[in-house]
Design an enzyme around this catalytic site. Structure first.
Site, PDB file in Angstrom:
ATOM      1  N   SER B  14      33.114 -11.479  -9.486  1.00  0.00           N
ATOM      2  CA  SER B  14      33.365 -10.251  -8.718  1.00  0.00           C
ATOM      3  C   SER B  14      32.769 -10.363  -7.324  1.00  0.00           C
ATOM      4  O   SER B  14      33.410  -9.996  -6.332  1.00  0.00           O
ATOM      5  CB  SER B  14      32.748  -9.042  -9.438  1.00  0.00           C
ATOM      6  N   ARG B  42      26.773  -4.814  -3.948  1.00  0.00           N
ATOM      7  CA  ARG B  42      26.641  -4.063  -5.207  1.00  0.00           C
ATOM      8  C   ARG B  42      27.290  -2.687  -5.133  1.00  0.00           C
ATOM      9  O   ARG B  42      27.829  -2.188  -6.112  1.00  0.00           O
ATOM     10  CB  ARG B  42      25.163  -3.894  -5.592  1.00  0.00           C
ATOM     11  N   HIS B  45      30.871  -3.270  -5.492  1.00  0.00           N
ATOM     12  CA  HIS B  45      31.104  -3.683  -6.880  1.00  0.00           C
ATOM     13  C   HIS B  45      31.194  -2.483  -7.823  1.00  0.00           C
ATOM     14  O   HIS B  45      32.022  -2.449  -8.722  1.00  0.00           O
ATOM     15  CB  HIS B  45      29.959  -4.614  -7.314  1.00  0.00           C
TER      16      HIS B  45
END
Lengths: 215, 215
Positions: B14, B42, B45
């Protein structure tokens, strides 16, 4: 500092703003169904993201089937503690329903380790082994959604439906495509977007409707 | 069904996809700082939303100050159980830090009722009354963020900083503007977007860096 402090006022005002912007910028909601609108409204409210007007897919019959099952009492299974935390437990209890998240339980870690699978997958296997009607809610783990689709390849009347909105870049969109094209009653979001907050918002919108009808 | 099952592999893949898309579609990250990049990565994500490349604001000195405080041991205060649930407690404990969410405690409900204020506001008032260094984390409640800004109008060395990313349509953007233009070390997101998932992702990125440095 001067700011609005009443949470109910904030929520009501937010919904007015959302409805206004949906009308002005997107030509209205893509459905005339009031419950579907309520779901979309809550999803936009929790994400501030109007993409869900396009992305969200509610399968025919899902809402009626789920509302009836809530009335009789079902168990909600979530993939994460975040989704679990976001769901309104007061209304859930009032409706005589249960909620369970297996991910952090010792027994799940043991099961996963022995079987050589992820805890997310072990969670849904454990859940499926229990009796009673179940609504699965996934905001995070495509592996859990994939595994659930495998488990329920054969029809099972204990599976009420799946709210499958895992967010992410690897497997999330694919898992949701498989769900959407299956025969399982579902709500899902096309593409990468989703999340535990979105999952919880969808559940809450349905719970509030159940409370309104049967509470 | 054929799908990638290892969570670590999924996360690594990812991040590769995110970095690639940031480079191809957005001309790269808006910072050269590796920790700031890790935070942005993050956040994207957890949201699948690249708007945060523009929206996220990290005040100068926030990261160094917070990392040092984590090393010494601080308490994280979250506005919701969702944000609490999303934060990695294993790493937090390893670093000798604490986490607390007051929102569902009986004492908070009592305090709010007696003072005629919301539970979100009562939560931060109760938190501020306790000793020791604190990092506030808001993903949901602008009223909690506004109240915290009022409480800390005078400098207080026990306030390490605020991660303030409430999502929403009423007060959220305004509360974040006030935070961003204050002297309080902070991370925030301009506009309506944010959420408990985004808040937890920011905390986790910083915790993993602390673990990498001091763990």
């Amino acid at each position: 500092m001067d700011y609005i402090k009443n949470p109910e006022t904030i929520e009501k005002m937010s919904f007015v703003i959302i409805d206004d912007q949906v009308k002005a910028d997107y030509g209205g909601y893509p459905t005339e169904n009031q419950i579907e609108k309520a779901i979309l409204r809550r999803v936009i409210h929790t994400s501030a993201d109007f993409d869900y007007l396009d992305n969200l897919h509610i399968s025919k019959g899902f809402i009626d089937r789920t509302l009836k099952a809530i009335k009789k009492g079902l168990t909600i299974i979530t993939d994460t503690n975040m989704a679990y935390s976001g769901i309104n437990k007061k209304v859930l209890e009032k409706m005589g329903c249960q909620i369970r998240c297996y991910i952090s339980e010792d027994e799940t870690a043991r099961y996963a380790s022995e079987a050589g699978i992820t805890r997310s997958m072990a969670s849904v296997i454990r859940a499926a082994e229990e009796a009673g009607p179940k609504l699965y809610v996934f905001g995070n783990a495509p592996t859990a959604l994939f595994k659930t689709l495998e488990i329920y390849e054969k029809k099972d009347e204990n599976l009420i439906g799946i709210i499958g909105v895992p967010v992410g870049f690897v497997g999330a969109a694919e898992s949701k495509e498989v769900l959407m094209t299956s025969n399982i009653p579902s709500i899902t979001a096309r593409g990468r977007k989703g999340g535990s907050n979105v999952a919880a918002a969808i559940v809450n919108a349905i719970l509030y409707e159940a409370d309104h009808r049967y509470g």
